[in-house]
Design a protein around this motif. Structure first.
Motif, mmCIF file in Angstrom:
data_model
loop_
_atom_site.group_PDB
_atom_site.id
_atom_site.type_symbol
_atom_site.label_atom_id
_atom_site.label_comp_id
_atom_site.label_asym_id
_atom_site.label_seq_id
_atom_site.Cartn_x
_atom_site.Cartn_y
_atom_site.Cartn_z
ATOM 1 N N ASP A 32 -3.964 8.769 -6.141
ATOM 2 C CA ASP A 32 -5.181 8.124 -6.650
ATOM 3 C C ASP A 32 -5.027 6.607 -6.732
ATOM 4 O OD1 ASP A 32 -6.550 10.457 -6.851
ATOM 5 O OD2 ASP A 32 -6.131 10.779 -8.977
ATOM 6 N N VAL A 33 -3.817 6.149 -7.087
ATOM 7 C CA VAL A 33 -3.563 4.698 -7.137
ATOM 8 C C VAL A 33 -3.723 4.110 -5.736
ATOM 9 C CG1 VAL A 33 -1.835 2.907 -7.621
ATOM 10 C CG2 VAL A 33 -2.038 4.886 -9.137
ATOM 11 N N LEU A 54 0.826 -1.209 0.000
ATOM 12 C CA LEU A 54 0.000 0.000 0.000
ATOM 13 C C LEU A 54 0.865 1.266 0.000
ATOM 14 C CD1 LEU A 54 -2.854 1.102 0.005
ATOM 15 C CD2 LEU A 54 -2.855 0.984 2.508
ATOM 16 N N ASP A 55 1.985 1.248 0.729
ATOM 17 C CA ASP A 55 2.932 2.373 0.668
ATOM 18 C C ASP A 55 3.418 2.567 -0.761
ATOM 19 O OD1 ASP A 55 3.396 3.330 3.469
ATOM 20 O OD2 ASP A 55 3.937 1.234 3.768
ATOM 21 N N PHE A 56 3.710 1.457 -1.435
ATOM 22 C CA PHE A 56 4.162 1.512 -2.830
ATOM 23 C C PHE A 56 3.082 2.156 -3.699
ATOM 24 C CE2 PHE A 56 4.563 -0.130 -7.114
ATOM 25 C CZ PHE A 56 5.933 -0.042 -7.374
ATOM 26 N N ALA A 57 1.824 1.759 -3.481
ATOM 27 C CA ALA A 57 0.712 2.296 -4.280
ATOM 28 C C ALA A 57 0.621 3.816 -4.126
ATOM 29 C CB ALA A 57 -0.603 1.637 -3.852
ATOM 30 N N TYR A 58 0.746 4.310 -2.893
ATOM 31 C CA TYR A 58 0.697 5.760 -2.670
ATOM 32 C C TYR A 58 1.939 6.461 -3.206
ATOM 33 C CZ TYR A 58 -3.664 5.894 -0.061
ATOM 34 O OH TYR A 58 -4.987 5.836 0.274
ATOM 35 N N GLN A 103 12.189 -6.561 -5.423
ATOM 36 C CA GLN A 103 10.908 -7.100 -5.873
ATOM 37 C C GLN A 103 10.270 -6.196 -6.935
ATOM 38 O OE1 GLN A 103 8.852 -7.471 -2.084
ATOM 39 N NE2 GLN A 103 9.226 -9.683 -2.041
ATOM 40 N N LYS A 104 9.516 -6.823 -7.838
ATOM 41 C CA LYS A 104 8.756 -6.082 -8.844
ATOM 42 C C LYS A 104 7.313 -6.008 -8.355
ATOM 43 C CE LYS A 104 7.376 -6.327 -13.708
ATOM 44 N NZ LYS A 104 7.453 -7.142 -14.943
ATOM 45 N N VAL A 105 6.778 -4.797 -8.274
ATOM 46 C CA VAL A 105 5.466 -4.601 -7.652
ATOM 47 C C VAL A 105 4.499 -3.960 -8.650
ATOM 48 C CG1 VAL A 105 4.230 -3.628 -5.677
ATOM 49 C CG2 VAL A 105 6.647 -4.227 -5.459
ATOM 50 N N GLU A 106 3.315 -4.536 -8.735
ATOM 51 C CA GLU A 106 2.242 -3.997 -9.576
ATOM 52 C C GLU A 106 0.997 -3.849 -8.706
ATOM 53 O OE1 GLU A 106 -0.396 -5.249 -13.513
ATOM 54 O OE2 GLU A 106 1.225 -6.553 -12.808
ATOM 55 N N VAL A 107 0.378 -2.673 -8.733
ATOM 56 C CA VAL A 107 -0.791 -2.398 -7.886
ATOM 57 C C VAL A 107 -2.072 -2.666 -8.674
ATOM 58 C CG1 VAL A 107 -1.974 -0.680 -6.478
ATOM 59 C CG2 VAL A 107 0.521 -0.648 -6.650
ATOM 60 N N ILE A 108 -3.019 -3.373 -8.061
ATOM 61 C CA ILE A 108 -4.326 -3.636 -8.672
ATOM 62 C C ILE A 108 -5.333 -2.666 -8.050
ATOM 63 C CG2 ILE A 108 -6.146 -5.356 -8.997
ATOM 64 C CD1 ILE A 108 -3.873 -7.473 -8.566
ATOM 65 N N THR A 109 -6.060 -1.930 -8.888
ATOM 66 C CA THR A 109 -7.003 -0.930 -8.391
ATOM 67 C C THR A 109 -8.432 -1.245 -8.835
ATOM 68 O OG1 THR A 109 -6.661 0.474 -10.327
ATOM 69 C CG2 THR A 109 -5.249 0.892 -8.413
ATOM 70 N N ALA A 110 -9.385 -0.633 -8.148
ATOM 71 C CA ALA A 110 -10.804 -0.710 -8.530
ATOM 72 C C ALA A 110 -11.427 0.639 -8.213
ATOM 73 C CB ALA A 110 -11.504 -1.825 -7.763
ATOM 74 N N LYS A 111 -12.218 1.158 -9.138
ATOM 75 C CA LYS A 111 -12.812 2.493 -8.950
ATOM 76 C C LYS A 111 -13.685 2.557 -7.713
ATOM 77 C CE LYS A 111 -12.728 4.108 -13.740
ATOM 78 N NZ LYS A 111 -13.542 4.547 -14.911
ATOM 79 N N SER A 112 -14.305 1.438 -7.364
ATOM 80 C CA SER A 112 -15.226 1.427 -6.219
ATOM 81 C C SER A 112 -14.499 1.356 -4.877
ATOM 82 C CB SER A 112 -16.175 0.233 -6.331
ATOM 83 O OG SER A 112 -15.421 -0.979 -6.360
ATOM 84 N N SER A 113 -13.197 1.032 -4.903
ATOM 85 C CA SER A 113 -12.448 0.873 -3.650
ATOM 86 C C SER A 113 -12.135 2.228 -3.030
ATOM 87 C CB SER A 113 -11.146 0.114 -3.912
ATOM 88 O OG SER A 113 -10.378 0.032 -2.736
ATOM 89 N N LEU A 114 -12.204 2.306 -1.697
ATOM 90 C CA LEU A 114 -11.895 3.531 -0.960
ATOM 91 C C LEU A 114 -11.022 3.189 0.248
ATOM 92 C CD1 LEU A 114 -15.422 5.203 -1.014
ATOM 93 C CD2 LEU A 114 -13.414 5.977 -2.276
ATOM 94 N N PRO A 115 -10.239 4.158 0.755
ATOM 95 C CA PRO A 115 -9.396 3.883 1.932
ATOM 96 C C PRO A 115 -10.209 3.430 3.137
ATOM 97 C CG PRO A 115 -8.768 5.949 0.913
ATOM 98 C CD PRO A 115 -10.026 5.513 0.236
ATOM 99 N N LYS A 116 -9.603 2.566 3.950
ATOM 100 C CA LYS A 116 -10.248 2.056 5.167
ATOM 101 C C LYS A 116 -9.424 2.485 6.378
ATOM 102 C CE LYS A 116 -11.839 -2.044 2.650
ATOM 103 N NZ LYS A 116 -11.354 -1.516 1.351
ATOM 104 N N PRO A 117 -10.055 2.740 7.519
ATOM 105 C CA PRO A 117 -9.292 3.150 8.710
ATOM 106 C C PRO A 117 -8.188 2.159 9.087
ATOM 107 C CG PRO A 117 -11.650 3.448 9.073
ATOM 108 C CD PRO A 117 -11.507 2.723 7.765
ATOM 109 N N GLN A 118 -8.410 0.837 8.829
ATOM 110 C CA GLN A 118 -7.409 -0.172 9.181
ATOM 111 C C GLN A 118 -6.087 0.042 8.422
ATOM 112 O OE1 GLN A 118 -10.684 -0.497 8.387
ATOM 113 N NE2 GLN A 118 -11.142 -2.689 8.279
ATOM 114 N N TRP A 119 -6.158 0.710 7.272
ATOM 115 C CA TRP A 119 -4.938 0.934 6.483
ATOM 116 C C TRP A 119 -3.887 1.703 7.287
ATOM 117 C CZ3 TRP A 119 -6.458 2.512 0.763
ATOM 118 C CH2 TRP A 119 -7.097 1.426 0.142
ATOM 119 N N LEU A 120 -4.345 2.574 8.173
ATOM 120 C CA LEU A 120 -3.400 3.388 8.961
ATOM 121 C C LEU A 120 -2.548 2.519 9.886
ATOM 122 C CD1 LEU A 120 -5.779 6.340 9.865
ATOM 123 C CD2 LEU A 120 -3.779 6.466 8.378
#
Length: 722
Positions: A434-435, A425-429, A459-476
């Motif tokens: 937006d990713v 998730l750090d990589f995605a940000y 490591q090679k990292v690829e992020v999978i996204t979905a338009k409907s996905s939103l941040p969750k408090p647990q991510w913190l």
């Protein structure tokens, strides 16, 4: 003006007749400048000396000696004339009557902006010293974004203050030393300025732990004769082989600092005698191919330790540092650390962004350290715009200054660096905000992994996204970068506000409908009067307050309708309104009680809690009896027919106590398309174990499917919802 010295004013501004030794020493260090530029330094000193006249440092010296010493630190880095002029004048805006306009008229707008960038903010504007320091730091970073030379002056200022720390009281010494080790030394490291970083760390360590520093310094100075003899032997053998190979080189032996040894002893739990690689060598050659040639020579003299080779030339550090690192198995069994780099790499490694003014390839193009510094600052500025406060921003910066990094590859082969323990998730940000906001999973080396997965170098990292996905408090709970943390908090606040406004609208409308009215039917003037009386800037703020439990919808409705026109017959008949229906999109302002964990399909009630909004309980929950004592806080609530989302629920599963059983139960739950959030043993004896499984389900039917599948297992004795 300096006490005891005569001065006279000229057309160009103030001038001081006799030049003291400290100024002459600074001018000697700035010998690389031309005569006109050195004359500009003399003029800056004359203006500064008059401006600081009568001011003295804690040590009793005239104050002007400090900014001149700061300029000398920078002159030793061979920075440009404008930076030196700004360094001499860096305290004039804060501590004297000189203005930005006066500086700009005499020395140009650039110098005035640099001085302004270094100037601290007035502490009177803030609640305490901590907030003032944080806000001052935010301002300094904004100035850095415009001109990196601001941070050069600030670091040189901090370095001279650390060199003269002895004249301060012990509590001030410790506070300044701790701040230096926490913020300024890591910034110097982040900008590749290793010489400045090393001295700041050593002086900070000495001020915080004087006894430990003294003991370590004595131990380093009194190394056994056999160690010194072995180092001389190694140096001679390396030099001989490098010469035979026809390499032009510079071989430098180096000693680790007390601070780096202390850190290693503390982090690895070792004694001084166990930290054997106190000494090492640096080999400096002419070109990159010669670096690899020299590496081969070194490995032919002594065998390398397995797994201790690092290639920072192919994959530079985030601050632009490049070098080959290897550790050799030397004589007497002691490892010898060797660094191999070119002259340019050595310059950038020692001076970082300051090397730009020393090492140019016939152009003013910034070097790699400067490019990376600008990129880092741009990311910080992005996070500071979303940070809730200066203190939150400063905490995020401290996280980003973590020295240990992992180096990762994007799908296109680009290299990204993140702090140690960074997750997918750090990589995605890091890729883009937006990713990160729409991330759902990641592929690491083509393997599908959850966002909380920690990443490792290479490591090679690829992020999978979905338009409907939103941040969750647990991510913190699992992100480590300041950028990710700030972006998640910002987005959660935004989502919560929108959810609160929508829910508040439904709640107030329902309360008004019970009195045969609605928001749409209320006169605009009446609503505006209520908002003005209660200091709400707009209707959305009132609705959010209702959803969060800070105002009761029935009371707001009563006050609004008290002034509203009555029906023709003068009555306001009351009729029951519809339930507020949960759709699954109100997670910011509707919470589900942990005591009973309601899910779609359960019969539920809502309780209005100040600051938390509506807390949903199952009707059969044991705590509901207590809440019935406050009927004004009840909320009639139900489930929307198309409710969506995953909801937490807990199962008590009794199983045979033998190996492999847990895996069978977990597999059955997974086959029912349910996620397991936690597993906890409640009771256990020789034959049977009671385990609590925290899982996620969509609704009551989904939960019943999970229970059916687990009950079919021969090893399961019973399943019960908690």
């Amino acid at each position: 003006m300096i006490p005891g010295e005569s001065s006279s004013a000229t057309a160009d501004g103030p001038a001081v007749e006799s030049v003291p030794d400290y100024m002459l020493a600074m001018e000697r260090s700035a010998g690389y400048l031309d005569d006109a530029q050195r004359q500009q330094l003399r003029r800056a000193w004359a203006v500064g000396a008059v401006a600081h006249a009568g001011q003295v440092r804690k040590s009793g010296e005239p104050y002007i000696t400090h900014p001149v010493a700061v300029a000398q630190v920078l002159a030793e880095q061979k920075v440009d004339a404008e930076t030196l002029v700004a360094a001499i004048l860096h305290d004039t805006l804060e501590d004297t009557g000189l203005t930005h306009q006066a500086l700009a008229e005499q020395f140009g707008e650039t110098v005035a902006d640099l001085v302004d960038g270094v100037t601290k903010l007035d502490k009177l504007h803030f609640r305490d010293r901590e907030q003032a320091a944080a806000e001052s730091f935010r301002k300094m970073l904004l100035a850095m974004a415009r001109d990196l030379r601001v941070i050069l002056i600030k670091l040189a200022d901090r370095l001279h203050n650390m060199r003269t720390l002895g004249s301060l009281q012990s509590d001030s010494r410790r506070r300044i030393a701790a701040e230096t080790l926490e913020i300024y030394a890591p910034i110097a490291q982040r900008l590749g300025m290793n010489m400045v970083k090393a001295e700041l760390q050593d002086l900070g360590f000495q001020a915080l732990h004087p006894m430990r520093h003294r003991v370590l310094k004595q131990r380093i100075g009194s190394e056994p004769l056999v160690r010194r003899e072995s180092l001389a032997k190694i140096e001679a053998q390396l030099a001989q082989r490098l010469t035979k190979e026809g390499l032009g080189y510079r071989l430098v032996s180096r000693v680790k600092s007390p601070w780096s040894i202390y850190n290693k002893m503390r982090s690895e739990g070792k004694t001084f005698d166990q930290v054997t690689d106190v000494f090492g060598f640096r080999i400096i050659v002419s070109s990159v191919p010669e670096c690899y040639h020299a590496l081969g020579v070194v490995h032919s003299v002594y065998k390398p330790l397995d797994g201790r080779f690092r290639d920072f030339i192919a994959i530079p550090k985030a601050n632009g540092y490049q070098s080959l690192h290897t550790v050799l198995f030397g004589p007497y069994g002691s490892p010898i650390e060797v660094q191999i780099r070119t002259e340019e790499m050595d310059l950038i490694a020692e001076r970082g962004i300051a090397a730009h003014w020393t090492y140019k390839h016939g152009s003013d193009a910034p070097n790699s350290a400067q490019v990376r510094a600008h990129s880092w600052i741009a990311n910080l500025l992005e996070s500071q715009r979303a940070a809730g406060s200066s203190l939150e921003f400063l905490e995020n910066v401290k996280v980003d200054l973590f020295p240990d990094e992992v180096y990762l590859f994007t799908p296109k082969g680009e290299i990204m660096s993140l702090p140690r323990n960074a997750t997918a998730l750090d990589f995605a940000y890091a890729v883009h905000t937006d990713v990160g906001n729409h991330a759902v999973a990641a592929r690491v080396d083509r393997q599908l992994v959850p966002l909380r997965t920690k990443l490792a170098s290479g490591q090679k990292v690829e992020v999978i996204t979905a338009k409907s996905s939103l941040p969750k408090p647990q991510w913190l709970e699992f992100v480590v970068t300041g950028k990710a943390r700030t972006a998640i908090r910002h987005q959660l606040k935004h989502i919560e506000h929108e959810d609160a406004v929508q829910l508040g609208h439904r709640m107030l409308d329902r309360a008004l409908e019970e009195q045969q009215s609605s928001l749409e039917r209320l006169p605009t003037a009446l609503l505006d009067t209520y908002l003005a009386e209660h200091r709400y800037p707009r209707l959305e703020a009132l609705l959010a307050d209702i959803a969060l439990g800070n105002r009761m919808p029935a009371q707001v409705a009563s006050v609004l309708l008290h002034h509203a026109p009555e029906a023709a017959d003068g009555s306001r008949p009351v009729r029951p309104g519809e339930n507020i229906l949960i759709t699954g999109n109100e997670r910011g302002v509707i919470t589900f009680a942990h005591c009973c964990l309601p899910i779609p399909g359960d019969e539920i009630m809502g309780y209005h809690t100040t600051g938390k909004g509506v807390v949903v309980h199952r009707v059969e929950c044991a705590n509901v009896a207590e809440y019935r004592k406050s009927p004004d806080r009840w909320v009639t609530i139900g489930w929307d027919r198309n409710v969506t989302g995953d909801y937490d629920v807990a199962l008590r599963i009794e199983v045979e106590n033998r190996p492999g059983v847990l895996a069978q139960v977990a597999a059955a739950i997974a086959q029912a398309d349910s996620n397991i959030d936690g597993v906890e043993y409640l009771e256990r004896d020789a034959n049977v174990a009671a385990i609590r499984f925290s899982i996620e389900v969509g609704d009551l039917n989904h939960l019943e499917d999970v229970i059916r599948r687990t009950r079919r297992l021969a090893v399961v004795h019973g399943v019960q919802r908690i």
